[in-house]
Every structure is written in structure tokens, then in C-alpha cells.
Design a protein around this motif. Structure first.
Motif, PDB file in Angstrom:
ATOM      1  N   PRO A  89       0.304  -1.073   0.166  1.00  0.00           N
ATOM      2  CA  PRO A  89      -0.003   0.283   0.256  1.00  0.00           C
ATOM      3  C   PRO A  89       0.953   1.457   0.510  1.00  0.00           C
ATOM      4  O   PRO A  89       1.668   1.476   0.722  1.00  0.00           O
ATOM      5  CB  PRO A  89      -0.761  -0.534   1.630  1.00  0.00           C
ATOM      6  N   VAL A  92       1.865   3.896   2.650  1.00  0.00           N
ATOM      7  CA  VAL A  92       3.076   3.695   4.047  1.00  0.00           C
ATOM      8  C   VAL A  92       4.231   4.586   3.790  1.00  0.00           C
ATOM      9  O   VAL A  92       4.531   4.394   5.154  1.00  0.00           O
ATOM     10  CB  VAL A  92       2.520   2.032   3.967  1.00  0.00           C
ATOM     11  N   GLU A 114      -0.594  -0.471  -3.891  1.00  0.00           N
ATOM     12  CA  GLU A 114      -2.274  -0.215  -3.700  1.00  0.00           C
ATOM     13  C   GLU A 114      -2.170   1.325  -3.749  1.00  0.00           C
ATOM     14  O   GLU A 114      -1.543   1.881  -2.722  1.00  0.00           O
ATOM     15  CB  GLU A 114      -3.084  -1.112  -2.606  1.00  0.00           C
ATOM     16  N   HIS A 235     -12.630  -7.543  -1.170  1.00  0.00           N
ATOM     17  CA  HIS A 235     -11.162  -6.759  -0.124  1.00  0.00           C
ATOM     18  C   HIS A 235     -11.832  -6.625   1.032  1.00  0.00           C
ATOM     19  O   HIS A 235     -13.087  -6.083   0.720  1.00  0.00           O
ATOM     20  CB  HIS A 235     -11.429  -5.758  -0.926  1.00  0.00           C
ATOM     21  N   HIS A 237     -10.675  -4.490   4.587  1.00  0.00           N
ATOM     22  CA  HIS A 237      -9.398  -4.045   5.398  1.00  0.00           C
ATOM     23  C   HIS A 237      -9.753  -4.198   7.181  1.00  0.00           C
ATOM     24  O   HIS A 237     -10.558  -2.804   7.033  1.00  0.00           O
ATOM     25  CB  HIS A 237      -9.148  -3.117   4.903  1.00  0.00           C
ATOM     26  N   SER A 240      -5.050  -1.000  10.328  1.00  0.00           N
ATOM     27  CA  SER A 240      -3.427  -0.342  10.132  1.00  0.00           C
ATOM     28  C   SER A 240      -3.379  -1.784  11.812  1.00  0.00           C
ATOM     29  O   SER A 240      -3.898  -1.094  12.376  1.00  0.00           O
ATOM     30  CB  SER A 240      -3.026   0.209  10.560  1.00  0.00           C
ATOM     31  N   GLN A 241      -2.099  -2.421  12.239  1.00  0.00           N
ATOM     32  CA  GLN A 241      -1.667  -2.279  12.900  1.00  0.00           C
ATOM     33  C   GLN A 241      -2.761  -3.882  14.108  1.00  0.00           C
ATOM     34  O   GLN A 241      -3.376  -3.185  15.183  1.00  0.00           O
ATOM     35  CB  GLN A 241      -0.888  -1.422  14.441  1.00  0.00           C
ATOM     36  N   GLY A 275      -4.472  -4.503   4.858  1.00  0.00           N
ATOM     37  CA  GLY A 275      -3.067  -4.667   5.599  1.00  0.00           C
ATOM     38  C   GLY A 275      -3.867  -5.334   7.225  1.00  0.00           C
ATOM     39  O   GLY A 275      -4.470  -6.077   7.594  1.00  0.00           O
ATOM     40  N   GLY A 276      -3.430  -4.676   8.478  1.00  0.00           N
ATOM     41  CA  GLY A 276      -3.090  -5.093   9.858  1.00  0.00           C
ATOM     42  C   GLY A 276      -2.492  -6.086  10.286  1.00  0.00           C
ATOM     43  O   GLY A 276      -2.245  -5.734  11.654  1.00  0.00           O
ATOM     44  N   LEU A 277      -1.255  -6.705   9.305  1.00  0.00           N
ATOM     45  CA  LEU A 277      -0.580  -7.579   9.914  1.00  0.00           C
ATOM     46  C   LEU A 277       0.406  -6.217  10.759  1.00  0.00           C
ATOM     47  O   LEU A 277       0.901  -5.504  10.096  1.00  0.00           O
ATOM     48  CB  LEU A 277       0.392  -7.569   8.768  1.00  0.00           C
ATOM     49  N   GLU A 324      -2.137  -7.299   1.862  1.00  0.00           N
ATOM     50  CA  GLU A 324      -2.368  -5.592   1.450  1.00  0.00           C
ATOM     51  C   GLU A 324      -0.880  -4.957   2.913  1.00  0.00           C
ATOM     52  O   GLU A 324      -1.339  -3.944   3.008  1.00  0.00           O
ATOM     53  CB  GLU A 324      -2.640  -4.422   1.636  1.00  0.00           C
ATOM     54  N   SER A 325      -0.080  -5.908   3.568  1.00  0.00           N
ATOM     55  CA  SER A 325       0.713  -5.493   4.480  1.00  0.00           C
ATOM     56  C   SER A 325       2.310  -4.204   4.095  1.00  0.00           C
ATOM     57  O   SER A 325       2.467  -4.837   3.277  1.00  0.00           O
ATOM     58  CB  SER A 325       1.713  -6.945   4.955  1.00  0.00           C
ATOM     59  N   GLY A 326       1.774  -3.147   4.530  1.00  0.00           N
ATOM     60  CA  GLY A 326       2.665  -1.991   4.347  1.00  0.00           C
ATOM     61  C   GLY A 326       3.532  -1.931   5.731  1.00  0.00           C
ATOM     62  O   GLY A 326       4.247  -1.654   5.019  1.00  0.00           O
ATOM     63  N   ARG A 327       3.005  -1.726   6.872  1.00  0.00           N
ATOM     64  CA  ARG A 327       3.550  -1.733   7.686  1.00  0.00           C
ATOM     65  C   ARG A 327       4.791  -2.798   8.119  1.00  0.00           C
ATOM     66  O   ARG A 327       6.145  -2.109   8.633  1.00  0.00           O
ATOM     67  CB  ARG A 327       2.488  -1.803   9.305  1.00  0.00           C
ATOM     68  N   TYR A 524       4.662   4.461   7.192  1.00  0.00           N
ATOM     69  CA  TYR A 524       4.207   6.274   7.467  1.00  0.00           C
ATOM     70  C   TYR A 524       4.837   6.922   7.928  1.00  0.00           C
ATOM     71  O   TYR A 524       4.896   8.286   7.345  1.00  0.00           O
ATOM     72  CB  TYR A 524       3.660   5.933   8.690  1.00  0.00           C
TER      73      TYR A 524
HETATM   74  N1  PLP Z   1      -4.581  -1.737   2.977  1.00  0.00           N
HETATM   75  C1  PLP Z   1      -5.705  -0.608   2.822  1.00  0.00           C
HETATM   76  C2  PLP Z   1      -6.795  -0.520   2.669  1.00  0.00           C
HETATM   77  C3  PLP Z   1      -5.012   0.634   4.250  1.00  0.00           C
HETATM   78  O1  PLP Z   1      -6.163   1.444   4.772  1.00  0.00           O
HETATM   79  C4  PLP Z   1      -4.676   0.446   5.658  1.00  0.00           C
HETATM   80  C5  PLP Z   1      -3.759   1.378   5.896  1.00  0.00           C
HETATM   81  O2  PLP Z   1      -4.856   1.658   6.995  1.00  0.00           O
HETATM   82  C6  PLP Z   1      -3.310  -0.879   4.278  1.00  0.00           C
HETATM   83  C7  PLP Z   1      -3.239  -1.399   3.447  1.00  0.00           C
HETATM   84  C8  PLP Z   1      -2.265  -0.764   5.239  1.00  0.00           C
HETATM   85  O3  PLP Z   1      -2.196  -1.684   6.424  1.00  0.00           O
HETATM   86  P1  PLP Z   1      -0.789  -1.866   7.441  1.00  0.00           P
HETATM   87  O4  PLP Z   1      -0.241  -0.564   8.110  1.00  0.00           O
HETATM   88  O5  PLP Z   1      -1.585  -2.990   8.600  1.00  0.00           O
HETATM   89  O6  PLP Z   1       0.155  -2.205   6.341  1.00  0.00           O
END
Ligand code: PLP
Length: 619
Positions: A89, A92, A114, A235, A237, A240-241, A275-277, A324-327, A524
Motif C-alpha cells: 500500500p 505507507v 495499492e 477486499h 481491511h 492497521s496494526q 493490511g493489519g499485520l 496489503e501489508s505495508g507496515r 508512515y
Molecule cells: N490497505 C488499506 C486499504 C489500508 O487502509 C491500509 C492502512 O490502513 C493498509 C492496507 C496498510 O495496512 P498496514 O499499515 O497494516 O500495513
């Protein structure tokens, strides 16, 4: 020695060597590592002024592959009949260099992007995207955004996700007029919520996502418009975190069930878990807001297993799993290096004794200082408070002078310091002594801006690991908070991992600078930062490590004062020209111009020459 929890939050990427310096191991192996102090010394000898953001691109590579291997491992463990495809994503970390590293390191596994705005879409289109990667369009989409996405849908695998129900009408209108049959996704609003700071991204009141009734309506509209066969992605979500694995299990159950039901009417190819990981910023491995109570493999296992089970129960094919793990990809790869440039609240070095003729309170304070011990520290501290108040009353009435007041303050301070240390020995964690500890604690001044480099620490109170980068074989003898160089009292780090309100640090030396790092800044923080007090982006240095050797692969200069002034519409050229009117003579003008030009060309941070310049290579 204090290890500052590095083996918890460092996740194998950071450690401490026999010299007591922090080392970075970009692939979690001590066979390939670099001593951070070697990098700093080389930078300083070449004239670099700290602070500097160090990036280790190979950590990004390692993270991408570690996540990929977790999912493919789970896929083979459960015999899942589908694949896994990662997507990063952009929100991030939009920095071009970072995105390029991600695309290149993940090219072989078709990592996609993303994006959530028109500008992010334009940025993504300028890049060399892997051939079979996905470009997922989320967020609010105006006609310009949609036209771009539709126009390029024959060149890239662009999936326009219907995030808000009403969007479908704009998509249909423009797709019809441009004669494009776009690939579509549907973001579902789950009842299940996440946990931690960003839990509000999920649940019924979430900003994005379609309710069940809207999902059904969307399917009907797509069918009526001959586009049901283009709905390819489900999809969700939930924020995050996500710190608690139970929330993920719960959400997965709900989302997988929705997928299975929709799959019976539309050929959904991708199941996008968003995301969320979580990243364990404080190393506590808990469900606390800066941590995670699960491992990466547990995360991938839960996703793969749940999807497999529900697809079997419902008799539908297993989709390609997209995450979509960005963090989790970006957080570890960068950290800020800065120097401590001073100490406030410091009365070290001054010692006071009563002399003949001093007021009685000074003698009493001195007595308290001499005789305070483990048994009486509470009583003597309370006595000292009383003597100090009496002394101040005396001063306000004009009975004593500044010298006596200063001596009394100093003696009171000396009693407080002893009382804090005795309370610590006694295991006294009462509020009174916690407050006193804060009062006598030192305030170290770090050459950085919290608002620019660690905005989430200020904005949402997130904990980031912070520690000295050297002297880690020495027992730290002091304790304090870290203030930045902005003129803002919020610009201070007062919360540390483990709920601590101060960090243990070493006594500053006159012959050697004290270097500190704030870690896990790659997600971020790079782009959320602001320009409070006109403190700009810091210089970036990218480091590649091969075995025991390392090199600087890239340097991106930090913002100069001139750049920042221009950004905020100041006309520096016009100012320089006007200076002539204020100078009486030509040499005076020359001198002023030279000084102003030089200042404009410097970075916005405190210019602090390095004290010790000897490098390991010099030795
Ligand atoms: N995908 C979507 C739609 C998001 O809104 C977010 C961030 O909130 C992410 C992915 C990234 O998530 P994460 O911060 O857990 O990597």
C-alpha cells in the motif's frame, strides 16, 4: 549494561556487538552485518551533519520474502489450492526510492501496489511495475482518477475497488463512455472490528466498505450492466496494526464466508485481506497498542486455514490470497540517527554547603541531605519540601538574597536526587516518588524534530524503540526524557517501551558525542511528518551490507533552509536583492550576502560539529 529491549523489537535485524555498538543485520544473520558507529563515523568524517535517516534496503527485501515464505509455507502446510500475491500500500511510504526497492525486490513474486488517491495512481504509473502485478485502486475516486485507471487498464492489471456504494455509478458512466470493461473489486464492511489504535477502520461505522445490502445491490447492478464477470476481488481491511490475533481470526471467518457466498454468483479470483499485520514496536509480544500477540506464521496460517476450511464447506474454489501489508514490510528498514546536543534540568557539578550566617533552613536542608537513608527517605524528603517552602517565603519577604535562595534550591535538589535513588532501592513505586523521579530526571536535547521524523509518537502516542547507538557495554548512570529542538513542549519523548516515563542513559562526555537512534521508522513516518518550526526532511543515507563489508549506495540531501522557505512561498532572491538597501558599504553588503547565502544553503537542523572524528578505518 542495558539492552533497551533490542532483542524483542529488533526481530533479528538489530543487535549489539562486543564493542557495545548497535549492529544491523539486514538478513537476520550475523554473517552479514554492519556496526552503526562505523557508518556514523564515516559520514561525519566526510562532513555530514546529523541527524541522518539510515535506510537499509536489504531489510525491505528480507521482509517481502519473509512474508511471502510465511504464506507459501502455510499454503503447502494446509494443501491450499490457491496462490498468494503481495501488494504494497503506497500510503505507507510513497518515497520513490522505497517503492522502487519494493518493486525490484518483489519483482519475482509480482508484488503490486495499492493506491488510494489520484496522485498515488500517477506516481505508480511512472514506475516499472512487475508484469503480472496488481494495481489496486482504493479510496475516494473523482472522474480524473477513474479516467486514468480506466485508460491504463489494458496496460496494467488495474482493479478498481468499489469502496463506497455510490462510486459504481461513476465507474459505469465513465467505463461506458470510454468503452472499457474494467476489472472490479468490492470492499466489504465487516461486522468484526480490529484492535489497537486503528480499530475504527473496521466495524459497522467504518469509513469505507459496503454493507451487506449494498453488496447485494452492487451484484445486481453489475449483472444488469453486463459486468458481473469483471468483479474479480473481494477486499476487506479492519485497520492497521491489529495487535490481537483473535480479531484477525474473527474477521477472516466473516470475510471468507462472504467470499464463498459471492463466489457462487461471480468468478472472484482474488481474496484481499488488506493490511493489519502488526509490528512489535515495544517488543512485548502482547496485544498492547504498540505490539502484536502473534507471529507472522500464525497470521498466515490463520488466513490460509480459515479460507481453506470455508471454501471446502461451501464447495467453492480457493482464491488467490492478496495481502496489503505495508507496515510489516517497511517499518524495520530505516532509523533516525541523531546526537544529544545538551542537557536541561542539569544541576550536576554544583554542590552546596551551609556557611556561617546562612539561614537555618539551609542548615536543615544540608542535614536532610547528609542523613537521608533507606529508612527515613520519605520523612526527610517531606521535611526538605517544608524547608524549601520556608526559604522561598523568606525570599519573597525580602529577608534573604539570591545567593541563599540558590544554595537552598541546590540543597533541595540534592535531597531529591538521593530520595529518588533510595525510593528505587526500596522498590517504592508510589505516585509521589514517580513524580519526583520525573522532576529530577534529566532532559536530554536531541538534534531532531519529533514532528518531522516520528509524527505518530506525537499524533497518536505510538511507542517507537529509542536507544543509544554506542557505549552499550557501560552501565547507564542517568535517567531522563529526550526533548527535540522544536520550540514546542510536545516535542519531547516521555513514553518508552514497558510503560516507562524515562530512559536510562550514559553520562555525557566532553570528548565524545552521544549518538542515539529511533528505530522502526520506515512505515508512515517518512511522509506523515510536518515542518513544525521550519525543520525539514533530514538527509537520507542508504546502506548496503555484504558480509563484513558495507557501502553507502545512495545519499539524498536533507532540506536546506532555502528549500523550506521556498516551499512556504518566501522569495529569498528578492530578499537578497533588497539587502543592498540596508547596507552602507559594498564590503558590508558582501559580508551580509555571504552569511545569508551560507545560512540558506545549510540544512534546517542544529549544526553541531563532531567531537571525536577518529574512525575505525583510521585506527
Ligand atoms: N490497505 C488499506 C486499504 C489500508 O487502509 C491500509 C492502512 O490502513 C493498509 C492496507 C496498510 O495496512 P498496514 O499499515 O497494516 O500495513
Amino acid at each position: 549494561i542495558a539492552l533497551y529491549g533490542i532483542h524483542g523489537w529488533g526481530d533479528g535485524y538489530f543487535s549489539i556487538n562486543e564493542k557495545g555498538n548497535v549492529v544491523v543485520m539486514p538478513n537476520k544473520s550475523s554473517d552479514s552485518c554492519v556496526d552503526v558507529m562505523d557508518v556514523i563515523r564515516r559520514l561525519e568524517t566526510s562532513g555530514e551533519n546529523l541527524p541522518v535517516l539510515l535506510r537499509f534496503p536489504q531489510i525491505i527485501e528480507h521482509r517481502i520474502w519473509e512474508i511471502y515464505r510465511a504464506f507459501t509455507g502455510s499454503i503447502s502446510e494446509f494443501g491450499y489450492q490457491g496462490k498468494y500475491q503481495p501488494v504494497f500500500p503506497m500510503k505507507v511510504n510513497q518515497r520513490k526510492e522505497v517503492i522502487e526497492y519494493i518493486l525490484n525486490y518483489g519483482r519475482e513474486i509480482n508484488i503490486g501496489l495499492e493506491i488510494g488517491t489520484k496522485a498515488e495512481l500517477l506516481a505508480a504509473l511512472t514506475l516499472d511495475l512487475p508484469e503480472d502485478s496488481l494495481l489496486i485502486c482504493n479510496g475516494y475516486k473523482d472522474d480524473d482518477f477513474l479516467r486514468l485507471a480506466l485508460m491504463f487498464s489494458d496496460k496494467h492489471k488495474i482493479i478498481i475497488v468499489v469502496d463506497l456504494f455510490e462510486e459504481i455509478f461513476d465507474i459505469l458512466r465513465l467505463a461506458r463512455s470510454m468503452e472499457v470493461r474494467p476489472l472490479l473489486g468490492m470492499r466489504v464492511k465487516l461486522f468484526s472490528k480490529g484492535s489497537g489504535r486503528w480499530a475504527e477502520s473496521g466495524g459497522e461505522s467504518a469509513k469505507f466498505g459496503l454493507s451487506t445490502i449494498e453488496c447485494l445491490e452492487l451484484l445486481k447492478i453489475l449483472e444488469e450492466n453486463g459486468l458481473l464477470d469483471r468483479l474479480r476481488m473481494i477486499h476487506f481491511h479492519i485497520g492497521s496494526q491489529i495487535t490481537d490475533i483473535h480479531r484477525i481470526k474473527h474477521a477472516m471467518n466473516e470475510a471468507a464466508r462472504i467470499y464463498a457466498k459471492v463466489r457462487k454468483v461471480a468468478e472472484i479470483e482474488y481474496f484481499n485481506v488488506g493490511g493489519g499485520l502488526s509490528v512489535d514496536y515495544d517488543g512485548s509480544k502482547s496485544s498492547g497498542p504498540s505490539s502484536a500477540n502473534y507471529t507472522l506464521r500464525e497470521y498466515s496460517n490463520d488466513i490460509v486455514y480459515t479460507l481453506q476450511k470455508i471454501c471446502e464447506e461451501e464447495g467453492v474454489p480457493c482464491p488467490t490470497i492478496v495481502s496489503e501489508s505495508g507496515r510489516a514490510i517497511a517499518a524495520y528498514h530505516s532509523f533516525l540517527v541523531f546526537k544529544i546536543i545538551g542537557k536541561k534540568n542539569s544541576k550536576d557539578g554544583f554542590v552546596a554547603f551551609p556557611l556561617e550566617g546562612d539561614p537555618i533552613q539551609i542548615e536543615d536542608l544540608y542535614f536532610a541531605f547528609k542523613n537521608i537513608n533507606l529508612k527515613n527517605y520519605k520523612e526527610y524528603y517531606h521535611d526538605a519540601l517544608h524547608y524549601r517552602d520556608e526559604l522561598l517565603d523568606s525570599f519573597n519577604l525580602g529577608n534573604i538574597g539570591l545567593e541563599e535562595r540558590a544554595k537552598g534550591e541546590m540543597l533541595f535538589w540534592m535531597v531529591c536526587q538521593k530520595a529518588v535513588s533510595l525510593a528505587r532501592h526500596a522498590g517504592d513505586n508510589s505516585e509521589e516518588f514517580r513524580e519526583l523521579k520525573k522532576l529530577v530526571g534529566q532532559k536530554y536535547i536531541g538534534n531532531f524534530s519529533l514532528f518531522q521524523s516520528v509524527p505518530d509518537m506525537w499524533g497518536v502516542g505510538q511507542i517507537f524503540p529509542i536507544m543509544p547507538l554506542h557505549r552499550l557495554r557501560e552501565v547507564p548512570s542517568e535517567c531522563g526524557t529526550i526533548a527535540d529542538i522544536t520550540c514546542d513542549s510536545d516535542g519531547e519523548i516521555k513514553s518508552f517501551a514497558g510503560g516507562k516515563e524515562a530512559i536510562e542513559l550514559h553520562k555525557l562526555s566532553r570528548s565524545e558525542d552521544y549518538y542515539m537512534g529511533i528505530f522502526l521508522l520506515g512505515a508512515y513516518q517518512d511522509t506523515l511528518g510536518d515542518f513544525h518550526n521550519l525543520l525539514g526532511c533530514v538527509t537520507e543515507v542508504h546502506v548496503l551490507v555484504e558480509g563484513r563489508s558495507w557501502r553507502i549506495s545512495r545519499r539524498i540531501p536533507g532540506d536546506t533552509c532555502e528549500k523550506l522557505l521556498k516551499f512556504f512561498n518566501y522569495d529569498t532572491e528578492a530578499y537578497l536583492q533588497r539587502l543592498g538597501e540596508r547596507c552602507a558599504t559594498e564590503p558590508q553588503l558582501e559580508a551580509v550576502l555571504e552569511e545569508v547565502r551560507r545560512a540558506l544553503s545549510t540544512t534546517t537542523y542544529f549544526n553541531s560539529p563532531c567531537l571525536a572524528s577518529e574512525t575505525d578505518e583510521d585506527k
